[in-house]
Design an enzyme around this catalytic site. Structure first.
Site, PDB file in Angstrom:
ATOM      1  N   HIS A  14      18.183 -20.866  11.682  1.00 36.72           N
ATOM      2  CA  HIS A  14      18.834 -20.221  10.543  1.00 36.72           C
ATOM      3  C   HIS A  14      18.836 -21.131   9.317  1.00 36.72           C
ATOM      4  O   HIS A  14      18.660 -20.665   8.187  1.00 36.72           O
ATOM      5  CB  HIS A  14      20.258 -19.827  10.931  1.00 36.72           C
ATOM      6  CG  HIS A  14      20.321 -18.781  11.989  1.00 36.72           C
ATOM      7  ND1 HIS A  14      21.392 -18.628  12.848  1.00 36.72           N
ATOM      8  CD2 HIS A  14      19.422 -17.825  12.363  1.00 36.72           C
ATOM      9  CE1 HIS A  14      21.153 -17.626  13.675  1.00 36.72           C
ATOM     10  NE2 HIS A  14      19.963 -17.130  13.403  1.00 36.72           N
ATOM     11  N   MET A  47      27.224 -25.126   9.984  1.00 38.72           N
ATOM     12  CA  MET A  47      25.884 -24.986   9.429  1.00 38.72           C
ATOM     13  C   MET A  47      25.355 -23.567   9.562  1.00 38.72           C
ATOM     14  O   MET A  47      24.643 -23.066   8.698  1.00 38.72           O
ATOM     15  CB  MET A  47      24.928 -25.962  10.109  1.00 38.72           C
ATOM     16  CG  MET A  47      24.900 -27.349   9.487  1.00 38.72           C
ATOM     17  SD  MET A  47      26.410 -28.303   9.765  1.00 38.72           S
ATOM     18  CE  MET A  47      26.031 -29.115  11.299  1.00 38.72           C
ATOM     19  N   ASP A  48      25.702 -22.884  10.657  1.00 38.63           N
ATOM     20  CA  ASP A  48      25.195 -21.544  10.910  1.00 38.63           C
ATOM     21  C   ASP A  48      25.721 -20.556   9.872  1.00 38.63           C
ATOM     22  O   ASP A  48      24.955 -19.805   9.263  1.00 38.63           O
ATOM     23  CB  ASP A  48      25.608 -21.115  12.314  1.00 38.63           C
ATOM     24  CG  ASP A  48      24.535 -20.308  13.031  1.00 38.63           C
ATOM     25  OD1 ASP A  48      23.421 -20.182  12.494  1.00 38.63           O
ATOM     26  OD2 ASP A  48      24.807 -19.822  14.134  1.00 38.63           O
ATOM     27  N   ASP A  49      27.033 -20.538   9.690  1.00 40.28           N
ATOM     28  CA  ASP A  49      27.606 -19.628   8.694  1.00 40.28           C
ATOM     29  C   ASP A  49      27.101 -19.947   7.306  1.00 40.28           C
ATOM     30  O   ASP A  49      26.817 -19.041   6.509  1.00 40.28           O
ATOM     31  CB  ASP A  49      29.136 -19.716   8.722  1.00 40.28           C
ATOM     32  CG  ASP A  49      29.732 -18.828   9.789  1.00 40.28           C
ATOM     33  OD1 ASP A  49      29.970 -17.646   9.509  1.00 40.28           O
ATOM     34  OD2 ASP A  49      29.941 -19.310  10.911  1.00 40.28           O
TER      35      ASP A  49
END
Length: 668
Positions: free
Chosen positions: A485, A409-411
């Protein structure tokens, strides 16, 4: 790494006027922060230097990748694997030993992060690696290491993973290790402690280790390790079980039951379980030969498959062994460092954000080329995440070059934010990719409103209680930094008022610490969490006067160092007194500035002092020194020095100081 193909040095105009904001040429020779220039001039010069350096390190294919430095267990285990498989060569051994020796502390130990305390398991593994390289046990540096190990309790006090490596060569008895039966493969997904109850990194490691645990292989030991025991005649004195009323006591007795089961396990069932594990492993090998793009499942998968009968010439084994060398970084002087992982997608999206926020034109060839590369990296097939979300179409991005099974999810959020900063020649392609990424991220929201890194609702309490799981975090619950993010990305996509975004905002507000900070799961620590959350909340429309924002600002001001920078030591994961405390670093100073700038503090003394610190500490080549570890794998247990963090985050902060926030939002 190569320079951009157009040869541009990337002069930095402002966003509003492509011709404005470029410093005169005579400023180029003036050292930043020398007192001759004002804050904006010093910041502009520092940003230009940083951008030029960053542009010069872009690969011809469009990506960036900095070294990902962890600790010497990666290097030691690489040698032990090669010894186990019979492929250890003289050059690899010599170069690895050179790196390991260079990391030893004066007291004889090895640490797991810069300036940290000695770590027993890391020291034992480093010692064994140097013994494999031929270092004599009576050499001064080895004698100091052995004495330190004995003083800490010897091999018996090391983590389970270290003792597994030693058991492979008979240096530790298998029967003194926790049981890990391969029959775990047959537990249904609703049953406690099935493999999908573990975070993806632990799952990928545990599955091959069930085979290793069942097989209990022992290779001939090339030497003894008696000097690492407190008493070689009793290397593992018996210890009483914990009381049954606690988790430790319960799982110790479960382990006793599994030991009894081992002697009675039906052979056909055990064989079927190991074969199921083998198929699971092979199905998850990536195109480049690795597993999950990270070291632990890579090395244990090779061992497990070899024990299941895969010879070294088998295509699966051959590809896996060849991939090992792609994780090695050669240093000046011949030292060889093994990366635990590689971060090109993460580094590239952060580099694009930094350059764009510093004023590089949105259609600059370097940004367009990076966008092309990122678009090609989108994961468009299901992975292990589909177990919990079987109907969700794919569309995320992973961290590494090759990791189609585990996008995160972050990338995904940061890649979307990066793509939105680029004026691409095929906008329809960008829109399609962004739409898929947004849909996937929304579909991966956990029940409480937050987002984890790789899985949905991976929050069970049992996995961390297993005697086997003493190597760090083994579940993947939602975290403030990842959730922030995703929320920021959703806000930029016009979804700030979507009920799912609002749930994410509410989750973040509930997670704020009493002192005003947020915990940082994937970066060190409260400075990272706060630097992630405040820009997200403001982008989502919270007014800069909101009480949560003001508490965060007050906390950041309270922990600013006397030199104007910010820093936080990894000890903050264990000791509350270290929260927000540590030597100033470029990346952590940038995170604090990003939060303060988003909170409307651009003209404050805290921001001016932070910007001045960045300008004054920049090197002549446009980089910053940062030996400190500011990245997190497992809080406290596994720390990371991302070598590009010292470049991308200061540039981002300086750019936002000079040009303002990239995406303004109306306050709620």
């Amino acid at each position: 790494m190569t320079a951009t193909t157009d040869g541009s040095t990337g002069a930095l105009p402002s966003r509003a006027d492509p011709a404005a904001g470029v410093l005169p040429a005579d400023h180029a020779a003036r050292p930043p922060g020398d007192g001759a220039a004002g804050p904006r001039e010093a910041a502009a010069l520092a940003a230009r230097r940083a951008a030029e350096h960053l542009l010069a390190t872009q690969d011809a294919e469009g990506w960036w990748k900095g070294d990902l430095e962890t600790n010497v267990t990666m290097d030691a285990e690489d040698l032990l694997l090669r010894q186990f498989l019979g492929i250890l060569d003289e050059d690899t051994t010599r170069a690895t030993a050179l790196h390991v020796r260079g990391k030893q502390r004066e007291d004889g130990a090895w640490d797991t992060f810069h300036g940290g305390p000695g770590d027993l398991s890391a020291t034992v593994e480093a010692y064994v690696a140097l013994r494999l390289a031929g270092d004599a046990p009576d050499a001064p540096h080895m004698a100091r290491a052995a004495a330190w190990v004995r003083a800490q309790g010897g091999i018996a006090a090391t983590r389970v993973f270290t003792r597994i490596w030693l058991a492979l060569f008979g240096w530790w008895p298998w029967q003194d290790l926790p049981e890990l039966p391969p029959e775990l493969m047959f537990l249904p997904k609703w049953f406690p402690l099935n493999i999908y109850d573990f975070g993806c990194w632990a799952r990928q490691t545990i599955v091959p280790l069930t085979v290793v645990s069942a097989k209990r292989p022992v290779r001939p030991a090339p030497f003894a390790l008696d000097e690492l025991h407190t008493d070689p005649t009793r290397p593992n004195p018996p210890r009483p079980h914990a009381p049954l009323v606690g988790w430790d006591g319960l799982f110790q007795r479960l382990d006793d039951a599994l030991r009894r089961y081992r002697t009675a396990a039906p052979r056909p069932l055990r064989r079927a379980a190991m074969n199921a594990a083998g198929r699971w492993i092979v199905e998850r090998q990536e195109n480049d030969g690795c597993w999950g793009g990270i070291q632990p499942p890579h090395v244990y998968s090779l061992i497990a498959l070899h024990l299941l009968g895969y010879d070294l010439g088998h295509p699966v084994m051959r590809a896996g062994i060849e991939a090992l060398d792609r994780f090695a970084v050669r240093r000046e002087g011949g030292a060889r460092m093994v990366e635990a992982c590689q971060s090109p997608v993460w580094d590239t999206c952060l580099a694009v954000i930094a350059l764009a926020d510093a004023g590089l034109p949105a259609d600059h060839p370097a940004l367009v080329k990076a966008a092309d590369w990122m678009l090609g990296e989108q994961v468009v097939r299901p992975g292990d995440w589909s177990v919990r979300r079987p109907g969700l179409p794919p569309g995320g991005w992973a961290f590494e070059f090759h990791n189609d099974n585990y996008p995160d999810m972050d990338d995904t959020a940061e890649v979307v934010l990066a793509l939105r900063r680029v004026r691409h020649h095929d906008p329809e392609r960008v829109e399609h990719a962004v739409a898929r990424g947004v849909r996937w991220n929304l579909g991966m929201q956990s029940a409480g409103g937050g987002w984890g890194a790789f899985d949905v609702d991976n929050t069970g309490v049992l996995p961390n209680r297993l005697p086997f799981c003493d190597f760090g975090e083994v579940i993947d619950p939602p975290s403030s930094d990842v959730t922030a993010h995703v929320v920021e990305m959703l806000a930029v996509e016009g979804l700030a008022d979507d009920p799912r975004t609002l749930r994410g905002i509410d989750w973040l507000l509930r997670e704020q610490e009493p002192d005003g900070s947020w915990f940082g799961r994937w970066g060190v620590n409260y400075v990272y969490g706060t630097g992630s959350v405040v820009p997200a909340l403001v982008a989502a429309g919270l007014h800069t006067g909101h009480p949560a924002v003001r508490r965060a600002v007050a906390w950041l001001r309270s922990v600013q160092n006397a030199d104007g920078g910010w820093g936080e030591d990894l000890r903050s994961y264990r000791e509350a007194g270290w929260a927000g405390r540590g030597d100033s670093t470029a990346s952590q100073t940038a995170w604090a500035l990003m939060a303060l700038l988003a909170a409307g503090e651009r003209e404050s003394a805290a921001v001016e002092r932070g910007v001045a610190w960045l300008a004054a500490t920049q090197r002549e080549d446009g980089t910053w020194d940062e030996p400190q570890f500011t990245g997190t794998g497992f809080p406290w247990d596994f720390s990371i020095n991302y070598h590009l963090y010292r470049q991308v985050f200061p540039l981002t902060a300086l750019g936002r100081y000079l040009h303002g926030e990239p995406f303004a939002a109306k306050a709620r």
